[in-house]
Write an enzyme that holds these catalytic residues in place. Sequence first.
Site, PDB file in Angstrom:
ATOM      1  N   HIS A 102       0.815  -1.220   0.000  1.00 50.52           N
ATOM      2  CA  HIS A 102       0.000   0.000   0.000  1.00 50.52           C
ATOM      3  C   HIS A 102       0.842   1.261   0.000  1.00 50.52           C
ATOM      4  O   HIS A 102       0.356   2.332   0.361  1.00 50.52           O
ATOM      5  CB  HIS A 102      -0.960  -0.008   1.207  1.00 50.52           C
ATOM      6  CG  HIS A 102      -1.983  -1.108   1.125  1.00 50.52           C
ATOM      7  ND1 HIS A 102      -2.729  -1.519   2.210  1.00 50.52           N
ATOM      8  CD2 HIS A 102      -2.362  -1.909   0.100  1.00 50.52           C
ATOM      9  CE1 HIS A 102      -3.530  -2.507   1.849  1.00 50.52           C
ATOM     10  NE2 HIS A 102      -3.318  -2.780   0.572  1.00 50.52           N
ATOM     11  N   CYS A 131       5.866  20.483  -5.269  1.00 48.68           N
ATOM     12  CA  CYS A 131       7.065  19.869  -5.840  1.00 48.68           C
ATOM     13  C   CYS A 131       8.169  20.915  -6.008  1.00 48.68           C
ATOM     14  O   CYS A 131       7.919  21.994  -6.560  1.00 48.68           O
ATOM     15  CB  CYS A 131       6.676  19.294  -7.206  1.00 48.68           C
ATOM     16  SG  CYS A 131       8.044  18.643  -8.159  1.00 48.68           S
TER      17      CYS A 131
HETATM   18  N1  APR Z   1      -1.138  -7.376  17.753  1.00 44.47           N
HETATM   19  C1  APR Z   1      -1.680  -8.002  16.673  1.00 44.47           C
HETATM   20  N2  APR Z   1      -2.838  -7.636  16.091  1.00 44.47           N
HETATM   21  C2  APR Z   1      -3.490  -6.597  16.645  1.00 44.47           C
HETATM   22  C3  APR Z   1      -3.004  -5.889  17.769  1.00 44.47           C
HETATM   23  C4  APR Z   1      -1.782  -6.324  18.325  1.00 44.47           C
HETATM   24  N3  APR Z   1      -1.236  -5.726  19.397  1.00 44.47           N
HETATM   25  N4  APR Z   1      -3.904  -4.895  18.069  1.00 44.47           N
HETATM   26  C5  APR Z   1      -4.904  -4.987  17.146  1.00 44.47           C
HETATM   27  N5  APR Z   1      -4.663  -6.019  16.306  1.00 44.47           N
HETATM   28  C6  APR Z   1      -5.459  -6.480  15.168  1.00 44.47           C
HETATM   29  C7  APR Z   1      -6.928  -6.143  15.225  1.00 44.47           C
HETATM   30  O1  APR Z   1      -7.635  -7.174  15.907  1.00 44.47           O
HETATM   31  C8  APR Z   1      -7.295  -6.128  13.729  1.00 44.47           C
HETATM   32  O2  APR Z   1      -7.727  -7.412  13.289  1.00 44.47           O
HETATM   33  O3  APR Z   1      -4.949  -5.804  14.032  1.00 44.47           O
HETATM   34  C9  APR Z   1      -5.975  -5.779  13.030  1.00 44.47           C
HETATM   35  C10 APR Z   1      -5.971  -4.394  12.405  1.00 44.47           C
HETATM   36  O4  APR Z   1      -6.934  -4.412  11.380  1.00 44.47           O
HETATM   37  P1  APR Z   1      -7.113  -3.090  10.500  1.00 44.47           P
HETATM   38  O5  APR Z   1      -7.166  -1.907  11.395  1.00 44.47           O
HETATM   39  O6  APR Z   1      -8.256  -3.371   9.564  1.00 44.47           O
HETATM   40  O7  APR Z   1      -5.756  -2.970   9.695  1.00 44.47           O
HETATM   41  P2  APR Z   1      -5.362  -3.716   8.349  1.00 44.47           P
HETATM   42  O8  APR Z   1      -5.907  -5.103   8.335  1.00 44.47           O
HETATM   43  O9  APR Z   1      -3.914  -3.544   8.189  1.00 44.47           O
HETATM   44  O10 APR Z   1      -6.123  -2.821   7.244  1.00 44.47           O
HETATM   45  C11 APR Z   1      -5.850  -3.140   5.900  1.00 44.47           C
HETATM   46  O11 APR Z   1      -7.101  -1.197   5.205  1.00 44.47           O
HETATM   47  O12 APR Z   1      -7.570   0.998   5.683  1.00 44.47           O
HETATM   48  C12 APR Z   1      -6.873   0.166   4.823  1.00 44.47           C
HETATM   49  O13 APR Z   1      -4.926   0.596   3.607  1.00 44.47           O
HETATM   50  C13 APR Z   1      -5.391   0.435   4.924  1.00 44.47           C
HETATM   51  O14 APR Z   1      -3.555  -1.124   4.967  1.00 44.47           O
HETATM   52  C14 APR Z   1      -4.823  -0.839   5.524  1.00 44.47           C
HETATM   53  C15 APR Z   1      -5.856  -1.877   5.086  1.00 44.47           C
HETATM   54 ZN    ZN Z   2       6.785  18.102 -10.040  1.00 43.41          ZN
END
Ligand code: APR
Ligand code: ZN
Length: 227
Positions: A102, A131
């Site tokens: 991403h 820029c």
């Molecule tokens: N250790 C491990 N996992 C954890 C912890 C921790 N300490 N704390 C929270 N989590 C888990 C949550 O339970 C959840 O399932 O991390 C996960 C985070 O999920 P999201 O917030 O949805 O993040 P992510 O899965 O990376 O989102 C994917 O969505 O918004 C877009 O581009 C953005 O890259 C991101 C993508």
């Molecule tokens: Zn430029």
Amino acid sequence: MLVALTGAGISAESGVPTFRGEEGLWKRYDPSRLATPEAFQRDPKTVWEWYAWRREVIAKAEPNEAHRTLADLEREKGLWVITQNVDGLHQRAGSKKVIELHGNIWRVRCLSCGARFYDRRVPLKEIPPRCGKCGGLLRPDVVWFGEPLPEDALRKAYDLSARAEVFLVIGTSATVYPAAELPLIAKRSGAKVIEINPEETPLTPFADLSIRKGASEGLREVVGDLI
Ligand code: APR
Ligand code: ZN
């Protein structure tokens, strides 16, 4: 081949907010107003104010034990990290074999001349930043909702997932595609899928092992079997 797919949860212990769940960013902010090309087109200043704030939070964050363990597993076992995160904490922990699906919040791209470079200024003096070469509008070099992922990163991620013998899935809600498909590709190709997440996710039923713990503690439980 050892591969790890990471999400925002692996950086939670470093103080970087996740997107979903109780404290998630999408609970407080509307992603359609901050993380889409249309939002940026309409109001680049507001989008940049939000990214400038996230950059300040991330600049204060340090890699945590989980990031460091994955860097150790790269040194010991050649582990590849495929991350959805844009914070760069895997690289700061010492990981070199990192695929950023991403993008990266520290990289910017000029909408006029296409220049793409790292801009680590915190705080950003001028919002939206311009820029230096052509005066064009800069945007964060991250993937917004509705945008394609970098082709080479995605191709490499599919290839690694299909070749993994052990596929770790750490700190992701496994709800955003195409990243969420990678563990299923690994599973179909015969990999052992190990999930580490304090909560269940849509991936949990497919995992060979799902550890209901935080990233650092969960990795401590399995790292012995991986080295
Ligand atoms: N250790 C491990 N996992 C954890 C912890 C921790 N300490 N704390 C929270 N989590 C888990 C949550 O339970 C959840 O399932 O991390 C996960 C985070 O999920 P999201 O917030 O949805 O993040 P992510 O899965 O990376 O989102 C994917 O969505 O918004 C877009 O581009 C953005 O890259 C991101 C993508
Ligand atoms: Zn430029």
